[in-house]
Design a protein around this motif. Structure first.
Motif, PDB file in Angstrom:
ATOM      1  N   PRO A  72      -1.550   8.972   3.094  1.00  0.00           N
ATOM      2  CA  PRO A  72      -2.577   8.983   2.044  1.00  0.00           C
ATOM      3  C   PRO A  72      -3.903   8.406   2.531  1.00  0.00           C
ATOM      4  CG  PRO A  72      -0.502   8.110   1.223  1.00  0.00           C
ATOM      5  CD  PRO A  72      -0.365   8.203   2.704  1.00  0.00           C
TER       6      PRO A  72
ATOM      7  N   TRP B 218       0.824  -1.202   0.000  1.00  0.00           N
ATOM      8  CA  TRP B 218       0.000   0.000   0.000  1.00  0.00           C
ATOM      9  C   TRP B 218       0.862   1.257   0.000  1.00  0.00           C
ATOM     10  CZ3 TRP B 218      -3.845   2.626  -1.380  1.00  0.00           C
ATOM     11  CH2 TRP B 218      -4.234   3.795  -0.728  1.00  0.00           C
TER      12      TRP B 218
ATOM     13  N   SER C  54       0.795   4.089  -2.982  1.00  0.00           N
ATOM     14  CA  SER C  54       0.218   5.410  -2.714  1.00  0.00           C
ATOM     15  C   SER C  54       1.218   6.401  -2.127  1.00  0.00           C
ATOM     16  CB  SER C  54      -0.958   5.263  -1.737  1.00  0.00           C
ATOM     17  OG  SER C  54      -0.507   4.740  -0.487  1.00  0.00           O
TER      18      SER C  54
ATOM     19  N   ARG D 100      -7.908   7.359  -1.473  1.00  0.00           N
ATOM     20  CA  ARG D 100      -7.765   7.966  -2.797  1.00  0.00           C
ATOM     21  C   ARG D 100      -6.409   8.664  -2.943  1.00  0.00           C
ATOM     22  NH1 ARG D 100     -10.742  11.964  -4.207  1.00  0.00           N
ATOM     23  NH2 ARG D 100     -11.088  11.367  -6.370  1.00  0.00           N
ATOM     24  N   GLY D 101      -5.494   8.328  -2.044  1.00  0.00           N
ATOM     25  CA  GLY D 101      -4.204   8.994  -2.064  1.00  0.00           C
ATOM     26  C   GLY D 101      -4.300  10.377  -1.453  1.00  0.00           C
TER      27      GLY D 101
ATOM     28  N   SER E 103      -5.238  13.627  -2.859  1.00  0.00           N
ATOM     29  CA  SER E 103      -5.832  13.996  -4.144  1.00  0.00           C
ATOM     30  C   SER E 103      -6.046  15.486  -4.346  1.00  0.00           C
ATOM     31  CB  SER E 103      -7.173  13.266  -4.315  1.00  0.00           C
ATOM     32  OG  SER E 103      -8.038  13.574  -3.234  1.00  0.00           O
TER      33      SER E 103
END
Length: 213
Positions: free
Chosen positions: A79, A35, A39, A82-83, A85
């Protein structure tokens, strides 16, 4: 062309003493978990920026030390699903990191809207990046859509260390550190072809931050 760069980009070069290889800033693929590696572009850019701000002697640091700093950056610039964003979220997360390190910085942001008609004039973006680099501040660049720029990933953060542009706005390129590589990105092509836009962030002394939307 008008060219501006941070003063010591080489201080961000990472030395891997075991393999004798060198990298331009840290690489999200160095994180431990899947993960994190998927990200980790935002925390990696945060790590680059924080290292540049705190490495006052401008010394290069071995990879083992960078790995520790990357994990520290992840603790604060974590993150979401959705990171990271938006440039606004990046600033909010970085603020906790800045406070934890006892630094007296705020953030300046420049937003590039998804709708072309809502975007600021391109020359304002050139000026924003140039001002940051003139202050010897790397710029965090969020690219939500790479448009026609083939050497840039979408939904991705990179670290801008230099800009070259024509004053009439006919051409512009930025040098970025991206996953341990030095890349030259056609900024004008990105600005004209991105379908989701993005944002730019740099740190500045308190009371001197600006926001361009």
């Amino acid at each position: 062309m008008i060219t501006k760069s941070i003063l010591n980009p080489d201080s961000l070069v990472v030395i891997d003493e075991s393999s004798k290889m060198s990298y331009y800033g840290c690489d999200q693929d160095w994180y431990k978990t899947q993960w994190q590696r998927a990200s980790g572009c935002g925390p990696s850019v945060a790590c680059n920026i924080m290292f540049y701000l705190t490495n006052l002697d401008r010394d290069r640091m071995p990879k083992e030390n960078w790995l520790k700093r990357m994990e520290e950056s992840w603790q604060y610039v974590t993150p979401t699903v959705r990171g990271i964003s938006s440039s606004k979220l990046f600033c909010e997360l970085m603020a906790d990191y800045i406070d934890a390190k006892g630094l007296n910085f705020d953030f300046s942001r420049f937003e590039v809207a998804a709708v072309p008609a809502s975007r600021p004039p391109i020359k304002q973006l050139f000026h924003f990046i140039e001002v940051a680099l003139s202050k010897d501040m790397p710029v965090a660049f969020l690219n939500l859509s790479n448009g026609k720029v083939e050497n840039l990933d979408s939904w991705h953060w990179v670290t801008v260390v230099a800009i070259s542009y024509e004053e009439n706005g006919s051409a512009a390129f930025v040098k970025v550190f991206d996953s341990g590589e030095l890349k030259t990105i056609d900024l004008l092509l990105w600005y004209k072809s991105t379908i989701l836009g993005g944002g730019f962030v740099y740190l500045s002394p308190k009371e001197k931050a600006q926001v361009a939307v």
